[in-house]
Design a protein around this motif. Structure first.
Motif, PDB file in Angstrom:
ATOM      1  N   GLY A   1     -55.718  40.847  80.220  1.00  0.00           N
ATOM      2  CA  GLY A   1     -56.192  41.919  81.094  1.00  0.00           C
ATOM      3  C   GLY A   1     -55.278  42.144  82.273  1.00  0.00           C
ATOM      4  O   GLY A   1     -55.061  43.291  82.693  1.00  0.00           O
ATOM      5  N   ALA A   2     -54.707  41.067  82.825  1.00  0.00           N
ATOM      6  CA  ALA A   2     -53.773  41.209  83.938  1.00  0.00           C
ATOM      7  C   ALA A   2     -52.548  42.007  83.515  1.00  0.00           C
ATOM      8  O   ALA A   2     -52.072  42.884  84.254  1.00  0.00           O
ATOM      9  CB  ALA A   2     -53.361  39.833  84.458  1.00  0.00           C
ATOM     10  N   ALA A   3     -52.037  41.726  82.318  1.00  0.00           N
ATOM     11  CA  ALA A   3     -50.884  42.485  81.818  1.00  0.00           C
ATOM     12  C   ALA A   3     -51.237  43.964  81.662  1.00  0.00           C
ATOM     13  O   ALA A   3     -50.442  44.853  82.020  1.00  0.00           O
ATOM     14  CB  ALA A   3     -50.420  41.901  80.487  1.00  0.00           C
ATOM     15  N   ALA A   4     -52.441  44.241  81.144  1.00  0.00           N
ATOM     16  CA  ALA A   4     -52.867  45.639  80.972  1.00  0.00           C
ATOM     17  C   ALA A   4     -53.026  46.344  82.310  1.00  0.00           C
ATOM     18  O   ALA A   4     -52.657  47.518  82.458  1.00  0.00           O
ATOM     19  CB  ALA A   4     -54.174  45.689  80.184  1.00  0.00           C
ATOM     20  N   ILE A   5     -53.582  45.639  83.304  1.00  0.00           N
ATOM     21  CA  ILE A   5     -53.742  46.243  84.630  1.00  0.00           C
ATOM     22  C   ILE A   5     -52.379  46.547  85.246  1.00  0.00           C
ATOM     23  O   ILE A   5     -52.159  47.621  85.821  1.00  0.00           O
ATOM     24  CB  ILE A   5     -54.560  45.318  85.547  1.00  0.00           C
ATOM     25  N   HIS A   6     -51.450  45.602  85.145  1.00  0.00           N
ATOM     26  CA  HIS A   6     -50.113  45.832  85.693  1.00  0.00           C
ATOM     27  C   HIS A   6     -49.426  47.002  84.985  1.00  0.00           C
ATOM     28  O   HIS A   6     -48.782  47.838  85.631  1.00  0.00           O
ATOM     29  CB  HIS A   6     -49.259  44.574  85.545  1.00  0.00           C
ATOM     30  N   PHE A   7     -49.547  47.063  83.671  1.00  0.00           N
ATOM     31  CA  PHE A   7     -48.918  48.165  82.933  1.00  0.00           C
ATOM     32  C   PHE A   7     -49.559  49.497  83.311  1.00  0.00           C
ATOM     33  O   PHE A   7     -48.861  50.493  83.537  1.00  0.00           O
ATOM     34  CB  PHE A   7     -49.036  47.930  81.430  1.00  0.00           C
ATOM     35  N   GLY A   8     -50.904  49.500  83.398  1.00  0.00           N
ATOM     36  CA  GLY A   8     -51.587  50.713  83.825  1.00  0.00           C
ATOM     37  C   GLY A   8     -51.219  51.097  85.244  1.00  0.00           C
ATOM     38  O   GLY A   8     -51.078  52.285  85.560  1.00  0.00           O
ATOM     39  N   HIS A   9     -51.034  50.102  86.108  1.00  0.00           N
ATOM     40  CA  HIS A   9     -50.601  50.382  87.477  1.00  0.00           C
ATOM     41  C   HIS A   9     -49.216  51.008  87.477  1.00  0.00           C
ATOM     42  O   HIS A   9     -48.943  51.951  88.232  1.00  0.00           O
ATOM     43  CB  HIS A   9     -50.594  49.084  88.289  1.00  0.00           C
ATOM     44  N   GLY A  10     -48.324  50.497  86.629  1.00  0.00           N
ATOM     45  CA  GLY A  10     -46.984  51.085  86.539  1.00  0.00           C
ATOM     46  C   GLY A  10     -47.024  52.533  86.103  1.00  0.00           C
ATOM     47  O   GLY A  10     -46.251  53.365  86.611  1.00  0.00           O
ATOM     48  N   ILE A  11     -47.941  52.857  85.188  1.00  0.00           N
ATOM     49  CA  ILE A  11     -48.074  54.250  84.748  1.00  0.00           C
ATOM     50  C   ILE A  11     -48.719  55.098  85.840  1.00  0.00           C
ATOM     51  O   ILE A  11     -48.196  56.154  86.230  1.00  0.00           O
ATOM     52  CB  ILE A  11     -48.903  54.322  83.447  1.00  0.00           C
ATOM     53  N   GLN A  12     -49.881  54.641  86.342  1.00  0.00           N
ATOM     54  CA  GLN A  12     -50.644  55.433  87.301  1.00  0.00           C
ATOM     55  C   GLN A  12     -49.854  55.685  88.584  1.00  0.00           C
ATOM     56  O   GLN A  12     -49.745  56.818  89.061  1.00  0.00           O
ATOM     57  CB  GLN A  12     -51.950  54.703  87.642  1.00  0.00           C
ATOM     58  N   HIS A  13     -49.302  54.634  89.154  1.00  0.00           N
ATOM     59  CA  HIS A  13     -48.612  54.765  90.435  1.00  0.00           C
ATOM     60  C   HIS A  13     -47.138  55.122  90.250  1.00  0.00           C
ATOM     61  O   HIS A  13     -46.525  55.679  91.163  1.00  0.00           O
ATOM     62  CB  HIS A  13     -48.765  53.474  91.236  1.00  0.00           C
ATOM     63  N   GLY A  14     -46.606  54.816  89.074  1.00  0.00           N
ATOM     64  CA  GLY A  14     -45.232  55.218  88.800  1.00  0.00           C
ATOM     65  C   GLY A  14     -45.078  56.724  88.728  1.00  0.00           C
ATOM     66  O   GLY A  14     -44.125  57.293  89.272  1.00  0.00           O
ATOM     67  N   ARG A  15     -46.025  57.401  88.098  1.00  0.00           N
ATOM     68  CA  ARG A  15     -45.888  58.857  87.983  1.00  0.00           C
ATOM     69  C   ARG A  15     -46.050  59.546  89.336  1.00  0.00           C
ATOM     70  O   ARG A  15     -45.429  60.577  89.591  1.00  0.00           O
ATOM     71  CB  ARG A  15     -46.888  59.404  86.969  1.00  0.00           C
TER      72      ARG A  15
END
Length: 341
Positions: A184-198
């Motif tokens: 779940g931590a990996a998924a949150i970090h990846f989602g954070h990279g997408i959400q805040h990266g864009r």
């Protein structure tokens, strides 16, 4: 003047992206580190890698999800709007980190943009605020809708998880929960990279466009998402552990199973939302709501209401406080714009 504003804007954009990674690292790392699913060093290193991967994914593959429809004037006025927004958001992230409060950078950015545009409208530099129902929905999604969904899903999933493991040995439940928490931590970090990266990519692109550089929206230069990913990763490596203590120990009492449920819900929403929802979601508020939902439905008192009230007040005050500061900053800078024009 335009060159100076561009440099200031780009420096602030880099600073904001690093601070954002630093501020939000605890959303994914708090529970796995508390329950020894990950060591602190492994947690931040993994987070840096997945934030970089998420930013590269959205910048090179999912460019259609980058919010270029935000009504920022493509001119020197737009540059100052973004500068005021970035100063406000960085200050708010650092302040709430010092308070150990899991606040939303997305809401801070939204409030800053709205405030700066209101300031520009007040001095006649922007004629139309263009605040419609879509803009309101963009603001409501990270602040209200996503946390509410996370809270309800976490509560429901806890009942299913407890029923599923009712005959399992505690050691087996703990070990399996650790695997789920790390995933779940990996998924949150990846989602954070997408959400805040864009969002960060949008900032860099709009700053360059306001300066006069032509950038095709469908073919963003590769160095922009790479820079964003590196900045998010660098911020994640710094840890931001003050907020981790609040999430893991000061909001609600959790056991490893409920921690796994919270990580699953937050990771799923942020991961899936990053690919399907064209609006930015708040990692902080989604993760906090999932933690609260997973831990609140127990037979004994588990919620620390004083801390919860402080968190909710921080969430409620983010948009108006950031809007007010951004208005003041823009009004202070407006004489320079009027002279330049």
């Amino acid at each position: 003047m335009a060159e100076i504003l561009l440099v200031v804007g780009l420096v602030l954009a880099v600073a904001f992206t690093v601070v954002n990674g630093f501020h939000d690292a605890s959303n994914a790392n708090a529970l796995p580190v508390r329950f020894n699913a990950l060591t602190p060093r492994v947690a931040v290193c993994m987070g840096a890698v997945f934030n970089l991967a998420g930013a590269l994914t959205v910048g090179l593959v999912l460019t259609q999800l980058i919010p270029f429809d935000i009504p920022i004037p493509i001119s020197m006025v737009g540059t100052v709007v973004i500068i005021c927004t970035l100063i406000t958001a960085v200050a708010w992230d650092l302040l709430t980190w010092w308070w150990a409060m899991p606040s939303s950078s997305t809401a801070a950015m939204s409030g800053g943009v709205i405030g700066a545009l209101v300031g520009a409208h007040a001095v006649g530099l922007v004629q139309d605020l263009a605040v419609d129902s879509f803009t309101i929905w963009r603001l409501a999604l990270p602040i209200v809708v996503a946390p509410a969904i996370a809270f309800v899903l976490a509560q429901l999933l806890v009942f299913l998880a407890v029923y599923r493991v009712r005959h399992e040995a505690p050691g087996v439940v703990k070990s399996r929960s650790a695997v789920v928490q790390a995933t779940g931590a990996a998924a949150i970090h990846f989602g954070h990279g997408i959400q805040h990266g864009r969002r960060a990519i949008w900032i860099f692109v709009v700053l360059l466009m306001c300066y006069g550089t032509f950038i095709p929206i469908s073919h963003i230069p590769w160095w922009i998402p790479l820079l964003v990913g590196v900045c998010l990763g660098a911020g994640t490596l710094l840890g931001g552990w003050r907020i981790a203590y609040t999430l893991s120990s000061r909001v609600v009492n959790l056991d490893p199973l409920r921690g796994a449920v919270a990580q699953t819900v937050a990771g799923t929403l942020l991961f899936v939302g990053g690919f399907l929802v064209p609006l930015p979601m708040s990692t902080s508020q989604t993760s906090t709501a999932a933690i609260l939902g997973a831990g609140s439905g127990q037979r004994f008192r588990t919620v620390y209401h004083r801390t919860l009230v402080q968190v909710l007040l921080t969430w409620a005050g983010t948009v108006p406080a950031c809007a007010l500061v951004s208005i003041i900053l823009f009004l202070a800078a407006s004489p320079l714009l009027q002279l330049a024009s």
